[in-house]
Design a protein around this motif. Structure first.
Motif, PDB file in Angstrom:
ATOM      1  N   GLU A 112       0.832  -1.217   0.000  1.00 57.86           N
ATOM      2  CA  GLU A 112       0.000   0.000   0.000  1.00 57.86           C
ATOM      3  C   GLU A 112       0.866   1.266   0.000  1.00 57.86           C
ATOM      4  N   GLU A 113       2.061   1.193   0.609  1.00 61.11           N
ATOM      5  CA  GLU A 113       2.875   2.388   0.839  1.00 61.11           C
ATOM      6  C   GLU A 113       3.581   2.931  -0.401  1.00 61.11           C
ATOM      7  N   PHE A 114       3.701   2.137  -1.469  1.00 52.35           N
ATOM      8  CA  PHE A 114       4.288   2.691  -2.696  1.00 52.35           C
ATOM      9  C   PHE A 114       3.154   3.327  -3.508  1.00 52.35           C
ATOM     10  N   PRO A 115       3.368   4.530  -4.047  1.00 58.39           N
ATOM     11  CA  PRO A 115       2.242   5.355  -4.502  1.00 58.39           C
ATOM     12  C   PRO A 115       1.544   4.869  -5.772  1.00 58.39           C
ATOM     13  N   VAL A 116       2.225   4.068  -6.578  1.00 57.34           N
ATOM     14  CA  VAL A 116       1.649   3.590  -7.839  1.00 57.34           C
ATOM     15  C   VAL A 116       1.927   2.097  -7.962  1.00 57.34           C
ATOM     16  N   LYS A 142      -2.860   1.518 -10.614  1.00 50.80           N
ATOM     17  CA  LYS A 142      -3.578   2.223  -9.554  1.00 50.80           C
ATOM     18  C   LYS A 142      -2.629   3.190  -8.854  1.00 50.80           C
ATOM     19  N   GLY A 143      -3.162   4.339  -8.436  1.00 55.61           N
ATOM     20  CA  GLY A 143      -2.333   5.328  -7.752  1.00 55.61           C
ATOM     21  C   GLY A 143      -3.036   5.885  -6.529  1.00 55.61           C
ATOM     22  N   ASP A 144      -2.237   6.323  -5.560  1.00 56.59           N
ATOM     23  CA  ASP A 144      -2.796   6.999  -4.388  1.00 56.59           C
ATOM     24  C   ASP A 144      -3.439   8.317  -4.822  1.00 56.59           C
ATOM     25  N   PRO A 145      -4.532   8.726  -4.179  1.00 52.72           N
ATOM     26  CA  PRO A 145      -5.189   9.998  -4.543  1.00 52.72           C
ATOM     27  C   PRO A 145      -4.206  11.175  -4.537  1.00 52.72           C
ATOM     28  N   PHE A 148      -2.182  12.150  -7.960  1.00 50.49           N
ATOM     29  CA  PHE A 148      -2.847  12.590  -9.190  1.00 50.49           C
ATOM     30  C   PHE A 148      -2.760  14.109  -9.284  1.00 50.49           C
ATOM     31  N   GLN A 153      -4.586  12.953 -14.058  1.00 48.97           N
ATOM     32  CA  GLN A 153      -3.545  11.991 -14.478  1.00 48.97           C
ATOM     33  C   GLN A 153      -2.483  11.863 -13.383  1.00 48.97           C
ATOM     34  N   LEU A 154      -1.774  10.738 -13.405  1.00 48.77           N
ATOM     35  CA  LEU A 154      -0.675  10.549 -12.458  1.00 48.77           C
ATOM     36  C   LEU A 154       0.388  11.622 -12.697  1.00 48.77           C
ATOM     37  N   ASP A 155       0.900  12.192 -11.627  1.00 51.42           N
ATOM     38  CA  ASP A 155       1.851  13.305 -11.707  1.00 51.42           C
ATOM     39  C   ASP A 155       3.215  12.832 -11.193  1.00 51.42           C
ATOM     40  N   ILE A 159       4.559  11.717  -7.458  1.00 53.07           N
ATOM     41  CA  ILE A 159       4.984  10.329  -7.198  1.00 53.07           C
ATOM     42  C   ILE A 159       6.386  10.309  -6.594  1.00 53.07           C
TER      43      ILE A 159
ATOM     44  N   MET B   1      -6.749   4.438  -0.126  1.00 54.96           N
ATOM     45  CA  MET B   1      -7.322   3.543  -1.154  1.00 54.96           C
ATOM     46  C   MET B   1      -6.890   4.023  -2.543  1.00 54.96           C
ATOM     47  N   LYS B   2      -6.193   3.121  -3.263  1.00 54.14           N
ATOM     48  CA  LYS B   2      -5.675   3.527  -4.563  1.00 54.14           C
ATOM     49  C   LYS B   2      -6.791   3.606  -5.615  1.00 54.14           C
ATOM     50  N   GLN B   3      -6.623   4.527  -6.542  1.00 48.94           N
ATOM     51  CA  GLN B   3      -7.620   4.743  -7.599  1.00 48.94           C
ATOM     52  C   GLN B   3      -7.115   4.185  -8.932  1.00 48.94           C
ATOM     53  N   SER B   4      -8.012   3.550  -9.667  1.00 42.09           N
ATOM     54  CA  SER B   4      -7.651   2.927 -10.942  1.00 42.09           C
ATOM     55  C   SER B   4      -7.446   3.960 -12.045  1.00 42.09           C
ATOM     56  N   VAL B   5      -6.425   3.733 -12.848  1.00 46.73           N
ATOM     57  CA  VAL B   5      -6.149   4.578 -14.015  1.00 46.73           C
ATOM     58  C   VAL B   5      -6.450   3.805 -15.299  1.00 46.73           C
ATOM     59  N   PHE B  12       7.449   4.601 -13.950  1.00 53.35           N
ATOM     60  CA  PHE B  12       8.242   5.783 -13.572  1.00 53.35           C
ATOM     61  C   PHE B  12       9.520   5.326 -12.873  1.00 53.35           C
ATOM     62  N   ASP B 165       8.591  10.783 -18.847  1.00 51.32           N
ATOM     63  CA  ASP B 165       7.371  10.592 -18.059  1.00 51.32           C
ATOM     64  C   ASP B 165       6.237  10.193 -19.006  1.00 51.32           C
ATOM     65  N   SER B 167       3.220   9.549 -18.448  1.00 52.54           N
ATOM     66  CA  SER B 167       1.903  10.067 -18.088  1.00 52.54           C
ATOM     67  C   SER B 167       1.615  11.402 -18.776  1.00 52.54           C
ATOM     68  N   HIS B 168       2.635  12.256 -18.849  1.00 54.68           N
ATOM     69  CA  HIS B 168       2.444  13.580 -19.458  1.00 54.68           C
ATOM     70  C   HIS B 168       3.387  13.830 -20.636  1.00 54.68           C
TER      71      HIS B 168
END
Lengths: 204, 204
Positions: A112-116, A142-145, A148, A153-155, A159, B1-5, B12, B165, B167-168
């Motif tokens: 859970e602790e790694f952001p993506v 999946k990414g932590d809120p 984003f 989008q994931l930033d 991260i 809670m992670k969010q799906s992309v 990364f 990156d 994502s962007h």
């Protein structure tokens, strides 16, 4: 004049990938791998290379699944520990204070602790030498809120992924945006089109 | 809670690899690839994934060789241009002001202006989907004198490699050293050894 360093695995940058799996007893395990990357856009696929001696090796083969977490600056010691300890002797999640979460899509856990995290279905394995390459289809990311951006989008700057330097075995961070791809080279592209037109005119 | 992309190629960091090859007419070509990485330590191997439509695709297959240059901050526009233009219509080396150098070890060129180059012999290709993965054995790595440190090793802070990156679609730099691998996690490793001893004592 370039100077030879020899036949070595020197690539810049390489990632710090946290590979999650369940072993035959159902114990969650997580290891640190810098040998990997994206290998296909459609289907979306990622590779990680493992030695046969790794506890994760048979675990991934048996369950045909693994996860790839993105190690980040705030969890550098935990990420490094997962590359030093062996899951055969240690519950790495417990010792590192990482929380194993069961993927709802593949038969593998992630921290859970790694952001993506990338959840992967094992597609094939390629024997290469002392490493075997595992190719996984990415079934979800999946990414932590918190990581984003305002655009949904994931930033990468939120991260804060680790970069591994194989020359000095160092962990680095990622610096700020320098330019946009498919954009900063456009001026040269325009000049190329012009040069081609001139060449064609001269030839005709 | 992670969010799906969703099922996307979001990893990364990813590298910015400048893939050099000679086409059937002997013209040097160079393209930009972010899908790749190290895949084996012994023999030392690197992967790059290419679409079949790329001019480099058949070039590498025919000559069983390619080079991988490391794109750097000072050559960002040139690196990006090599990902926008096609070698079938353009002499990318000429337009970007890059100097093709014939490898003395494999039948492929590299650009003198990128600070580090890996010279590779094609070992195998893996069909994955819209991309084909090319696996190359690294027969030598060469670097400009300016990117070596006082210890005689390649220095990532002198190389200043680009980070991509996905994502962007951005190019970033690499930040300063944050910690040493196989080191910063040692404290957790020690605590793991202690915990195991305590558990064993309790069990006995």
């Amino acid at each position: 004049m370039k100077q030879s360093v020899g036949a070595k695995t020197l690539l810049f940058p390489t990632p710090v990938l946290m590979v999650g799996s369940y072993d035959h007893a159902g114990k969650p395990n997580i290891m640190n791998a810098a040998w990997g990357g994206i290998c296909c856009s459609e289907p979306p696929c990622v590779t990680v290379s493992l030695r046969k001696a790794r506890h994760s090796f048979n675990a991934i083969l048996e369950r045909r699944a693994f996860t790839v977490g993105i190690a980040c600056e705030g969890k550098m010691a935990e990420a490094d520990f997962c590359g030093i300890a062996s899951g055969s002797a240690t519950d790495k999640f417990a010792v590192a204070g990482l929380t194993p979460v069961r993927s709802d899509l593949v038969d593998a856990p992630y921290a859970e602790e790694f952001p993506v995290v990338l959840e992967c279905r094992l597609l094939q394995t390629i024997e290469l030498g002392i490493h075997t390459q595992f190719i996984g289809e990415i079934v979800d990311v999946k990414g932590d809120p918190e990581v984003f951006g305002a655009d949904g989008q994931l930033d990468i700057m939120k991260i804060k992924p680790l970069v591994y330097d194989p020359s000095h075995q160092g962990y680095h961070g990622v610096g700020p945006l320098l330019g946009k791809a498919f954009s900063v080279g456009k001026e040269l592209k325009t000049s190329a089109v012009l040069k081609n037109r001139i060449n064609q005119n001269q030839a005709s």
